[in-house]
Design a protein around this motif. Structure first.
Motif, PDB file in Angstrom:
ATOM      1  N   ILE A 159     118.846 138.936 -46.281  1.00  0.00           N
ATOM      2  CA  ILE A 159     118.764 138.238 -44.995  1.00  0.00           C
ATOM      3  C   ILE A 159     118.819 136.737 -45.228  1.00  0.00           C
ATOM      4  CG2 ILE A 159     117.240 137.708 -43.045  1.00  0.00           C
ATOM      5  CD1 ILE A 159     116.284 140.646 -43.191  1.00  0.00           C
ATOM      6  N   THR A 160     118.083 136.248 -46.211  1.00  0.00           N
ATOM      7  CA  THR A 160     118.071 134.817 -46.529  1.00  0.00           C
ATOM      8  C   THR A 160     119.449 134.333 -46.950  1.00  0.00           C
ATOM      9  OG1 THR A 160     115.759 134.976 -47.220  1.00  0.00           O
ATOM     10  CG2 THR A 160     116.983 133.057 -47.975  1.00  0.00           C
ATOM     11  N   ASP A 161     120.121 135.095 -47.812  1.00  0.00           N
ATOM     12  CA  ASP A 161     121.458 134.709 -48.275  1.00  0.00           C
ATOM     13  C   ASP A 161     122.459 134.671 -47.119  1.00  0.00           C
ATOM     14  OD1 ASP A 161     120.482 134.485 -50.836  1.00  0.00           O
ATOM     15  OD2 ASP A 161     121.268 136.426 -51.509  1.00  0.00           O
ATOM     16  N   ALA A 162     122.372 135.654 -46.227  1.00  0.00           N
ATOM     17  CA  ALA A 162     123.279 135.680 -45.081  1.00  0.00           C
ATOM     18  C   ALA A 162     123.044 134.465 -44.182  1.00  0.00           C
ATOM     19  CB  ALA A 162     123.089 136.971 -44.289  1.00  0.00           C
ATOM     20  N   PHE A 176     115.372 146.179 -33.687  1.00  0.00           N
ATOM     21  CA  PHE A 176     114.346 145.255 -34.188  1.00  0.00           C
ATOM     22  C   PHE A 176     114.598 143.849 -33.671  1.00  0.00           C
ATOM     23  CE2 PHE A 176     112.573 142.442 -37.506  1.00  0.00           C
ATOM     24  CZ  PHE A 176     111.246 142.803 -37.382  1.00  0.00           C
ATOM     25  N   GLY A 177     115.747 143.280 -34.038  1.00  0.00           N
ATOM     26  CA  GLY A 177     116.053 141.937 -33.567  1.00  0.00           C
ATOM     27  C   GLY A 177     117.168 141.294 -34.356  1.00  0.00           C
ATOM     28  N   THR A 178     117.392 140.015 -34.063  1.00  0.00           N
ATOM     29  CA  THR A 178     118.482 139.271 -34.668  1.00  0.00           C
ATOM     30  C   THR A 178     117.954 138.000 -35.315  1.00  0.00           C
ATOM     31  OG1 THR A 178     119.947 140.080 -32.935  1.00  0.00           O
ATOM     32  CG2 THR A 178     120.699 138.177 -34.186  1.00  0.00           C
ATOM     33  N   PHE A 179     118.390 137.756 -36.539  1.00  0.00           N
ATOM     34  CA  PHE A 179     118.074 136.517 -37.243  1.00  0.00           C
ATOM     35  C   PHE A 179     119.314 135.634 -37.208  1.00  0.00           C
ATOM     36  CE2 PHE A 179     115.405 139.734 -39.187  1.00  0.00           C
ATOM     37  CZ  PHE A 179     114.178 139.107 -39.294  1.00  0.00           C
ATOM     38  N   SER A 180     119.125 134.374 -36.893  1.00  0.00           N
ATOM     39  CA  SER A 180     120.221 133.416 -36.922  1.00  0.00           C
ATOM     40  C   SER A 180     119.639 132.058 -37.309  1.00  0.00           C
ATOM     41  CB  SER A 180     120.921 133.347 -35.561  1.00  0.00           C
ATOM     42  OG  SER A 180     120.008 132.964 -34.557  1.00  0.00           O
ATOM     43  N   ILE A 181     120.499 131.057 -37.334  1.00  0.00           N
ATOM     44  CA  ILE A 181     120.022 129.714 -37.661  1.00  0.00           C
ATOM     45  C   ILE A 181     120.342 128.776 -36.508  1.00  0.00           C
ATOM     46  CG2 ILE A 181     120.127 129.960 -40.160  1.00  0.00           C
ATOM     47  CD1 ILE A 181     122.835 128.547 -40.090  1.00  0.00           C
ATOM     48  N   GLY A 226     125.374 131.022 -43.128  1.00  0.00           N
ATOM     49  CA  GLY A 226     125.645 130.752 -41.725  1.00  0.00           C
ATOM     50  C   GLY A 226     125.913 132.010 -40.923  1.00  0.00           C
ATOM     51  N   ASP A 227     125.718 133.165 -41.541  1.00  0.00           N
ATOM     52  CA  ASP A 227     125.932 134.436 -40.845  1.00  0.00           C
ATOM     53  C   ASP A 227     124.726 134.770 -39.965  1.00  0.00           C
ATOM     54  OD1 ASP A 227     128.298 134.668 -42.212  1.00  0.00           O
ATOM     55  OD2 ASP A 227     127.501 136.022 -43.739  1.00  0.00           O
ATOM     56  N   ARG A 228     124.935 135.724 -39.103  1.00  0.00           N
ATOM     57  CA  ARG A 228     123.891 136.244 -38.220  1.00  0.00           C
ATOM     58  C   ARG A 228     123.539 137.635 -38.717  1.00  0.00           C
ATOM     59  NH1 ARG A 228     125.130 139.089 -33.521  1.00  0.00           N
ATOM     60  NH2 ARG A 228     123.429 139.128 -32.035  1.00  0.00           N
ATOM     61  N   LYS A 258     117.991 119.141 -39.734  1.00  0.00           N
ATOM     62  CA  LYS A 258     117.738 120.312 -40.584  1.00  0.00           C
ATOM     63  C   LYS A 258     118.214 121.569 -39.890  1.00  0.00           C
ATOM     64  CE  LYS A 258     113.417 119.134 -40.207  1.00  0.00           C
ATOM     65  NZ  LYS A 258     112.019 118.951 -40.397  1.00  0.00           N
ATOM     66  N   VAL A 259     118.308 122.618 -40.668  1.00  0.00           N
ATOM     67  CA  VAL A 259     118.672 123.936 -40.164  1.00  0.00           C
ATOM     68  C   VAL A 259     117.427 124.806 -40.270  1.00  0.00           C
ATOM     69  CG1 VAL A 259     120.145 125.946 -40.533  1.00  0.00           C
ATOM     70  CG2 VAL A 259     121.055 123.664 -40.883  1.00  0.00           C
ATOM     71  N   VAL A 260     117.081 125.504 -39.186  1.00  0.00           N
ATOM     72  CA  VAL A 260     115.882 126.335 -39.177  1.00  0.00           C
ATOM     73  C   VAL A 260     116.248 127.770 -38.810  1.00  0.00           C
ATOM     74  CG1 VAL A 260     114.300 124.439 -38.650  1.00  0.00           C
ATOM     75  CG2 VAL A 260     115.357 125.688 -36.799  1.00  0.00           C
ATOM     76  N   PRO A 261     115.511 128.751 -39.357  1.00  0.00           N
ATOM     77  CA  PRO A 261     115.769 130.139 -38.987  1.00  0.00           C
ATOM     78  C   PRO A 261     115.249 130.409 -37.580  1.00  0.00           C
ATOM     79  CG  PRO A 261     113.924 130.022 -40.494  1.00  0.00           C
ATOM     80  CD  PRO A 261     114.467 128.629 -40.364  1.00  0.00           C
ATOM     81  N   TYR A 262     115.903 131.340 -36.890  1.00  0.00           N
ATOM     82  CA  TYR A 262     115.537 131.699 -35.533  1.00  0.00           C
ATOM     83  C   TYR A 262     115.574 133.220 -35.431  1.00  0.00           C
ATOM     84  CZ  TYR A 262     115.902 132.149 -30.464  1.00  0.00           C
ATOM     85  OH  TYR A 262     115.705 132.494 -29.154  1.00  0.00           O
ATOM     86  N   PHE A 263     114.564 133.807 -34.793  1.00  0.00           N
ATOM     87  CA  PHE A 263     114.506 135.255 -34.611  1.00  0.00           C
ATOM     88  C   PHE A 263     114.402 135.567 -33.129  1.00  0.00           C
ATOM     89  CE2 PHE A 263     111.981 139.118 -33.951  1.00  0.00           C
ATOM     90  CZ  PHE A 263     112.803 140.035 -34.570  1.00  0.00           C
ATOM     91  N   LYS A 264     115.224 136.491 -32.685  1.00  0.00           N
ATOM     92  CA  LYS A 264     115.142 136.972 -31.309  1.00  0.00           C
ATOM     93  C   LYS A 264     114.926 138.478 -31.375  1.00  0.00           C
ATOM     94  CE  LYS A 264     117.420 137.289 -26.910  1.00  0.00           C
ATOM     95  NZ  LYS A 264     118.626 137.132 -26.138  1.00  0.00           N
ATOM     96  N   SER A 265     113.832 138.932 -30.786  1.00  0.00           N
ATOM     97  CA  SER A 265     113.529 140.356 -30.842  1.00  0.00           C
ATOM     98  C   SER A 265     114.527 141.156 -30.013  1.00  0.00           C
ATOM     99  CB  SER A 265     112.101 140.627 -30.348  1.00  0.00           C
ATOM    100  OG  SER A 265     111.972 140.247 -29.002  1.00  0.00           O
TER     101      SER A 265
END
Length: 100
Positions: free
Chosen positions: A33-36, A48-53, A40-42, A75-82
């Motif tokens: 997940i971190t590498d994706a 469960f949900g979606t991780f994006s930046i 810049g991938d989603r 900066k770029v931050v991780p974002y999670f949407k359930s």
């Protein structure tokens, strides 16, 4: 729940697996997940949900102790949407039948 608690719970639910193997699996999933996200991938985990930046612009911040203005770099931050299924399970009424 922290990662070690997740590993412990998964080990209890899967007694045929060694705890060290479960830890390797959890680390592998989180690393992917971190590498994706780094690429810049989603990442979407259905139900469960979606991780994006998200990119944050540079701005002027404030030191809370002194009140002095300080520059904050972009900066770029991780974002999670359930996901919808997770939201439905979290907001289920008590006594209502849960979906498997």
């Amino acid at each position: 729940m922290i990662k070690s608690e997740l590993v412990q719970k998964l080990s209890e639910l899967n007694p045929h697996l060694y705890q060290r193997d479960v830890e390797i699996l959890v680390n592998a999933i989180l690393d992917e997940i971190t590498d994706a996200l780094r690429r810049g991938d989603r990442v979407e985990l259905r139900g469960f949900g979606t991780f994006s930046i998200k990119a944050r612009e540079a701005r002027q911040g404030r030191n809370p102790r002194t009140g002095e203005k300080v520059p904050v770099s972009s900066k770029v931050v991780p974002y999670f949407k359930s996901g919808k299924e997770m939201r439905d399970r979290l907001n289920a009424k008590p006594g209502a039948a849960r979906r498997a």
